[in-house]
Design a protein around this motif. Structure first.
Motif, PDB file in Angstrom:
ATOM      1  N   ARG A  20      23.008  43.127  25.559  1.00  0.00           N
ATOM      2  CA  ARG A  20      23.898  44.153  26.096  1.00  0.00           C
ATOM      3  C   ARG A  20      25.256  43.541  26.369  1.00  0.00           C
ATOM      4  O   ARG A  20      25.382  42.319  26.445  1.00  0.00           O
ATOM      5  N   ARG A  21      26.242  44.393  26.544  1.00  0.00           N
ATOM      6  CA  ARG A  21      27.583  43.875  26.788  1.00  0.00           C
ATOM      7  C   ARG A  21      27.686  43.175  28.143  1.00  0.00           C
ATOM      8  O   ARG A  21      28.378  42.174  28.271  1.00  0.00           O
ATOM      9  N   THR A  22      26.977  43.721  29.120  1.00  0.00           N
ATOM     10  CA  THR A  22      27.027  43.074  30.435  1.00  0.00           C
ATOM     11  C   THR A  22      26.463  41.655  30.358  1.00  0.00           C
ATOM     12  O   THR A  22      26.998  40.731  30.955  1.00  0.00           O
ATOM     13  N   GLN A  23      25.405  41.534  29.574  1.00  0.00           N
ATOM     14  CA  GLN A  23      24.795  40.226  29.409  1.00  0.00           C
ATOM     15  C   GLN A  23      25.721  39.292  28.626  1.00  0.00           C
ATOM     16  O   GLN A  23      25.844  38.113  28.961  1.00  0.00           O
TER      17      GLN A  23
ATOM     18  N   MET B 209      36.159  43.356  26.671  1.00  0.00           N
ATOM     19  CA  MET B 209      34.854  43.794  27.123  1.00  0.00           C
ATOM     20  C   MET B 209      34.624  43.330  28.559  1.00  0.00           C
ATOM     21  O   MET B 209      34.131  44.073  29.397  1.00  0.00           O
ATOM     22  N   ALA B 210      35.017  42.086  28.806  1.00  0.00           N
ATOM     23  CA  ALA B 210      34.829  41.503  30.137  1.00  0.00           C
ATOM     24  C   ALA B 210      35.676  42.224  31.171  1.00  0.00           C
ATOM     25  O   ALA B 210      35.348  42.241  32.352  1.00  0.00           O
ATOM     26  N   ARG B 211      36.760  42.817  30.716  1.00  0.00           N
ATOM     27  CA  ARG B 211      37.627  43.539  31.645  1.00  0.00           C
ATOM     28  C   ARG B 211      37.076  44.909  31.977  1.00  0.00           C
ATOM     29  O   ARG B 211      37.649  45.659  32.766  1.00  0.00           O
ATOM     30  N   GLY B 212      35.971  45.253  31.307  1.00  0.00           N
ATOM     31  CA  GLY B 212      35.320  46.524  31.618  1.00  0.00           C
ATOM     32  C   GLY B 212      35.731  47.680  30.733  1.00  0.00           C
ATOM     33  O   GLY B 212      35.485  48.834  31.065  1.00  0.00           O
ATOM     34  N   LEU B 213      36.354  47.385  29.610  1.00  0.00           N
ATOM     35  CA  LEU B 213      36.779  48.456  28.721  1.00  0.00           C
ATOM     36  C   LEU B 213      35.626  48.938  27.849  1.00  0.00           C
ATOM     37  O   LEU B 213      34.723  48.176  27.499  1.00  0.00           O
ATOM     38  N   SER B 214      35.648  50.213  27.502  1.00  0.00           N
ATOM     39  CA  SER B 214      34.651  50.771  26.602  1.00  0.00           C
ATOM     40  C   SER B 214      35.047  50.456  25.165  1.00  0.00           C
ATOM     41  O   SER B 214      36.169  50.038  24.896  1.00  0.00           O
TER      42      SER B 214
ATOM     43  N   GLY C   2      45.955  29.939  40.091  1.00  0.00           N
ATOM     44  CA  GLY C   2      46.662  28.660  40.103  1.00  0.00           C
ATOM     45  C   GLY C   2      46.284  27.895  38.863  1.00  0.00           C
ATOM     46  O   GLY C   2      47.151  27.466  38.126  1.00  0.00           O
TER      47      GLY C   2
ATOM     48  N   LYS D 138      30.691  33.915  30.417  1.00  0.00           N
ATOM     49  CA  LYS D 138      31.226  33.349  31.642  1.00  0.00           C
ATOM     50  C   LYS D 138      30.552  32.015  31.950  1.00  0.00           C
ATOM     51  O   LYS D 138      31.211  31.029  32.260  1.00  0.00           O
TER      52      LYS D 138
ATOM     53  N   VAL E 207      41.987  24.870  44.957  1.00  0.00           N
ATOM     54  CA  VAL E 207      42.177  26.141  44.285  1.00  0.00           C
ATOM     55  C   VAL E 207      40.880  26.564  43.623  1.00  0.00           C
ATOM     56  O   VAL E 207      40.177  25.741  43.064  1.00  0.00           O
ATOM     57  N   ASN E 208      40.574  27.830  43.722  1.00  0.00           N
ATOM     58  CA  ASN E 208      39.394  28.278  42.990  1.00  0.00           C
ATOM     59  C   ASN E 208      39.775  28.692  41.591  1.00  0.00           C
ATOM     60  O   ASN E 208      39.606  27.966  40.653  1.00  0.00           O
TER      61      ASN E 208
ATOM     62  N   GLN F 126      28.329  38.008  30.934  1.00  0.00           N
ATOM     63  CA  GLN F 126      27.753  37.036  31.854  1.00  0.00           C
ATOM     64  C   GLN F 126      27.528  35.702  31.159  1.00  0.00           C
ATOM     65  O   GLN F 126      27.893  34.636  31.675  1.00  0.00           O
TER      66      GLN F 126
END
Lengths: 142, 142
Positions: A127-130, A92-97, A66, A136, A62-63, A133
């Motif tokens: 930044r939020r993208t960073q 934030m990770a889900r892409g919400l503003s 599961g 993660k 499983v990746n 990441q």
DNA sequence: CCGTATTTCATACTTTCGTATGAAGCGTTT
DNA sequence: AAACGCTTCATACGAAAGTATGAAATACGG
């Protein structure tokens, strides 16, 4: 066969007991109980013997689905990330503003901004993208 | 408790049968057999219920290590994402700003912006965080 | 009860992001 | 050559994001 023999023996035994040691008042109940107990044990034994399911070990590669994923609490504590901050990190990770997050958790947009700012410090991001990441990579989010 | 009740009922039943329908020669044997059969069933039932071994499924997490990850080229073509755009998407996912991406691939920041805008359309996103998330869900990026 | 951490919020300002629009250069395809 | 798609870039504006600072309420442990 075994059953018949056991039954026969029992009957014989009971007869003997009955004649030798007199008849107690509720002998039927007592004998019944004995028989019941004995055959219950027998039932358990055969039930297990005949239908015991083998232990099956299935290895499923499983990746992510599961495995529910468990955020790394150690890392979280190590970085001093509070519950509220973590909550916001997830959104934030889900892409919400910021505004969407604010509406979701019922606080002002400014509040979300303060949380995000602190998160960026703790996650060493600009930044939020960073931030997402890095979180993660640290195992904080899936 | 269940046991007691069942036993009691049985005894009552046996008494009734005994007095109403006369006594057969080997009544003890018959009643004993009945009781035996009944409690054997009970024994089997409880035996299974209490000790049945469950199937053990071991999930082996096989994520990224081992599988180098291969971007879904189908999806990429399906969405009409060009190579350059995809390149930028990857950098975006790593948390780089437009300016950083521009410096990395040696183009102007404006160029990066046009690419990102087109990406957002194709990925059905309003923000870069959302774009990254969607791309991830589609199997475009790890 | 006091101090500290958390959570909340505001105001003001800077920076980055994202959109709209137009345009130019460059290969391919027709 | 004309048409088309990809890439490049610019300008300009509005919308978010992010920073800095201060403040107040709540909660929690000593």
């Amino acid at each position: 066969m075994l059953y018949g023999i056991t039954g026969g023996l029992l009957i014989v035994l009971m007869r003997l007991v009955e004649y030798k040691y007199l008849v107690i008042e509720n002998s039927v109940a007592m004998y019944g109980g004995l028989v019941a107990a004995l055959f219950t044990c027998l039932g358990i034994y055969f039930g297990l013997k005949l239908t015991r399911t083998k232990e099956v070990i299935v290895e499923v590669p499983v990746n992510s689905p599961g495995v529910p994923f468990k955020p790394d609490e150690k890392k979280k504590a190590e970085l001093g990330i509070t519950n509220r901050e973590f909550e916001i990190l997830e959104h934030m990770a889900r892409g919400l503003s910021n505004r969407e997050i604010a509406n979701t958790i019922f606080v002002s947009e400014n509040t979300v901004k303060t949380h995000t700012s602190k998160l960026f410090e703790k996650l060493n991001a600009k930044r939020r993208t960073q931030a997402v990441q890095n979180a993660k990579n640290m195992g904080l989010i899936p």
